[in-house]
Design a protein around this motif. Structure first.
Motif, PDB file in Angstrom:
ATOM      1  N   LYS A 298       0.835  -1.189   0.000  1.00 36.73           N
ATOM      2  CA  LYS A 298       0.000   0.000   0.000  1.00 36.73           C
ATOM      3  C   LYS A 298       0.871   1.240   0.000  1.00 36.73           C
ATOM      4  CE  LYS A 298      -3.978  -2.057   2.350  1.00 36.73           C
ATOM      5  NZ  LYS A 298      -4.873  -1.982   3.532  1.00 36.73           N
ATOM      6  N   SER A 299       0.372   2.295  -0.633  1.00 41.53           N
ATOM      7  CA  SER A 299       1.142   3.538  -0.716  1.00 41.53           C
ATOM      8  C   SER A 299       1.315   4.144   0.663  1.00 41.53           C
ATOM      9  CB  SER A 299       0.432   4.535  -1.652  1.00 41.53           C
ATOM     10  OG  SER A 299      -0.862   4.831  -1.131  1.00 41.53           O
ATOM     11  N   GLY A 300       2.447   4.802   0.829  1.00 38.10           N
ATOM     12  CA  GLY A 300       2.724   5.473   2.094  1.00 38.10           C
ATOM     13  C   GLY A 300       3.260   4.539   3.158  1.00 38.10           C
ATOM     14  N   THR A 301       3.565   3.298   2.777  1.00 38.98           N
ATOM     15  CA  THR A 301       4.076   2.325   3.752  1.00 38.98           C
ATOM     16  C   THR A 301       5.505   1.949   3.370  1.00 38.98           C
ATOM     17  OG1 THR A 301       1.863   1.426   4.005  1.00 38.98           O
ATOM     18  CG2 THR A 301       3.695   0.106   4.846  1.00 38.98           C
ATOM     19  N   SER A 302       6.409   1.982   4.338  1.00 39.77           N
ATOM     20  CA  SER A 302       7.800   1.616   4.043  1.00 39.77           C
ATOM     21  C   SER A 302       7.920   0.121   3.811  1.00 39.77           C
ATOM     22  CB  SER A 302       8.708   2.037   5.203  1.00 39.77           C
ATOM     23  OG  SER A 302       8.414   1.270   6.363  1.00 39.77           O
ATOM     24  N   ALA A 303       8.985  -0.258   3.093  1.00 41.18           N
ATOM     25  CA  ALA A 303       9.197  -1.686   2.802  1.00 41.18           C
ATOM     26  C   ALA A 303       9.482  -2.463   4.083  1.00 41.18           C
ATOM     27  CB  ALA A 303      10.336  -1.850   1.800  1.00 41.18           C
ATOM     28  N   ASP A 304      10.238  -1.827   5.014  1.00 42.23           N
ATOM     29  CA  ASP A 304      10.549  -2.503   6.275  1.00 42.23           C
ATOM     30  C   ASP A 304       9.296  -2.770   7.084  1.00 42.23           C
ATOM     31  OD1 ASP A 304      13.171  -2.467   5.610  1.00 42.23           O
ATOM     32  OD2 ASP A 304      13.676  -0.683   6.801  1.00 42.23           O
ATOM     33  N   ALA A 305       8.331  -1.857   6.986  1.00 37.64           N
ATOM     34  CA  ALA A 305       7.086  -2.071   7.727  1.00 37.64           C
ATOM     35  C   ALA A 305       6.239  -3.148   7.079  1.00 37.64           C
ATOM     36  CB  ALA A 305       6.307  -0.754   7.813  1.00 37.64           C
ATOM     37  N   ALA A 306       6.383  -3.283   5.744  1.00 39.58           N
ATOM     38  CA  ALA A 306       5.559  -4.256   5.030  1.00 39.58           C
ATOM     39  C   ALA A 306       6.100  -5.673   5.159  1.00 39.58           C
ATOM     40  CB  ALA A 306       5.470  -3.863   3.558  1.00 39.58           C
ATOM     41  N   ALA A 307       7.434  -5.840   5.088  1.00 34.57           N
ATOM     42  CA  ALA A 307       8.029  -7.187   5.106  1.00 34.57           C
ATOM     43  C   ALA A 307       9.426  -7.124   5.695  1.00 34.57           C
ATOM     44  CB  ALA A 307       8.085  -7.768   3.694  1.00 34.57           C
ATOM     45  N   SER A 308       9.804  -8.156   6.416  1.00 35.50           N
ATOM     46  CA  SER A 308      11.150  -8.241   6.989  1.00 35.50           C
ATOM     47  C   SER A 308      11.491  -9.703   7.240  1.00 35.50           C
ATOM     48  CB  SER A 308      11.234  -7.447   8.307  1.00 35.50           C
ATOM     49  OG  SER A 308      10.339  -7.995   9.272  1.00 35.50           O
ATOM     50  N   TYR A 309      12.770  -9.980   7.467  1.00 32.28           N
ATOM     51  CA  TYR A 309      13.205 -11.341   7.737  1.00 32.28           C
ATOM     52  C   TYR A 309      13.438 -11.523   9.235  1.00 32.28           C
ATOM     53  CZ  TYR A 309      13.794 -12.844   2.913  1.00 32.28           C
ATOM     54  OH  TYR A 309      13.566 -13.220   1.632  1.00 32.28           O
ATOM     55  N   LEU A 310      12.966 -12.639   9.723  1.00 34.21           N
ATOM     56  CA  LEU A 310      13.196 -13.004  11.112  1.00 34.21           C
ATOM     57  C   LEU A 310      14.428 -13.906  11.171  1.00 34.21           C
ATOM     58  CD1 LEU A 310      12.201 -13.012  14.065  1.00 34.21           C
ATOM     59  CD2 LEU A 310      10.850 -15.054  13.506  1.00 34.21           C
TER      60      LEU A 310
END
Length: 318
Positions: A298-310
């Protein structure tokens, strides 16, 4: 008190003579199986040492793979568990061999007028490869708790007296038997071995005593015994007996093998990072095999907030 001590001494002497007579009578009667039973072969100690010396036979190799079941208790899959034996016993044993016989044994002449005899002696040692044979005996004794150096005296093709050294060991197909008196004097040594004769494998047993050498061969009718006068008047064997070189550190070796194997399993479990996605932010998820993967958010959302690796960052020892 003197009479009691004397009687005890006489009884002890008679018992020793009786044991010798019993043993000699068994040899003369051809009951070689009972002769062997009255001698010590160190079989148990040798078996344990050889099993620990070979990394393929270490206890860590018996770790079973992990079975994964579903919630209904049915087989789902099998996970490989690492089995990482460590060859410390061989390393420790080799260090001991180098420490004792890393340099050839030095012989000295302390008598006078024996130059020719001493030269003949040192020439004989070179001829029979004594330095390499004694290293081999020590290496095997450290690994198996027992070995022996057999001096075979014979006449060569030129009709001259000659000598050969044969190293005896369980790993070479030999079983060494020994018999000692109450003063720890070696009074007889036995050598059991097998030879292929025609289509059959035949059991042999050579009994070495100071006065006689008995060559025994097992047949369908019993033992065939060929006595030979021992011209040198000594048992022609140097016997090596000791504890396994790594005695006392077996638990530490097993502990290190277990830790290494268990850590390898844990590393496999955590080696692939997990992808964490925010379901409210991610619009689509590409297939893992797709090329040129695209992740739409979604627009206005950073990539880190959208997906990250655990990832597993809290175990530096792994």
């Amino acid at each position: 008190n003197k009479m009691i001590i004397w009687n005890s001494f006489v009884n002890l002497l008679n018992a020793a003579v009786g044991r010798k007579q019993d043993f000699d009578e068994l040899v003369q009667s051809g009951d070689i199986s009972r002769v062997m039973s009255k001698m010590d072969s160190h079989a148990t100690e040798t078996e344990i040492a050889m099993r620990e010396y070979d990394p393929r036979l270490h206890l860590i190799n018996k770790r079973a793979d992990k079975i994964i079941l579903d919630k209904n208790g049915k087989f789902k899959r099998k996970i490989k568990r690492w089995k990482l034996p460590v060859g410390y016993p061989k390393f420790i044993n080799e260090i001991a061999v180098v420490f004792i016989y890393g340099q050839p044994v030095k012989w000295g002449q302390t008598s006078e007028g024996t130059d020719n005899a001493f030269k003949a002696f040192t020439n004989l040692l070179r001829h029979v490869h004594f330095d390499s044979k004694i290293r081999e005996c020590k290496r095997i004794a450290g690994a198996e708790t027992q070995s022996a150096m057999l001096f075979r005296v014979y006449r060569n093709d030129d009709g001259k007296a000659d000598c050969q050294i044969r190293v005896l060991a369980k790993s070479k197909g030999d079983t060494i038997y020994s018999r000692w008196d109450q003063y720890e004097n070696l009074i007889s040594v036995g050598w059991e071995y097998y030879l292929t004769e025609g289509d059959n494998t035949v059991q042999h047993f050579d009994l070495f005593m100071p006065d006689t050498i008995y060559h025994c061969k097992k047949s369908s009718m019993g033992w065939e015994i060929t006595p030979e006068k021992n011209l040198i008047g000594k048992i022609p064997i140097i016997l090596f007996q000791q504890e396994k070189e790594w005695a006392g550190v077996e638990p530490l070796i097993y502990r290190e093998e277990y830790i290494a194997s268990h850590t390898a399993d844990v590393n496999d479990y955590f080696s692939d990072p997990m992808l964490v996605l925010d379901a409210d932010i991610i619009k689509n998820m590409p297939d893992k095999d797709d090329e040129n993967k695209t992740l739409v958010k979604k627009s206005g959302t950073s990539a880190d907030a959208a997906a990250s690796y655990l990832t597993w960052d809290s175990a530096p020892e792994s």
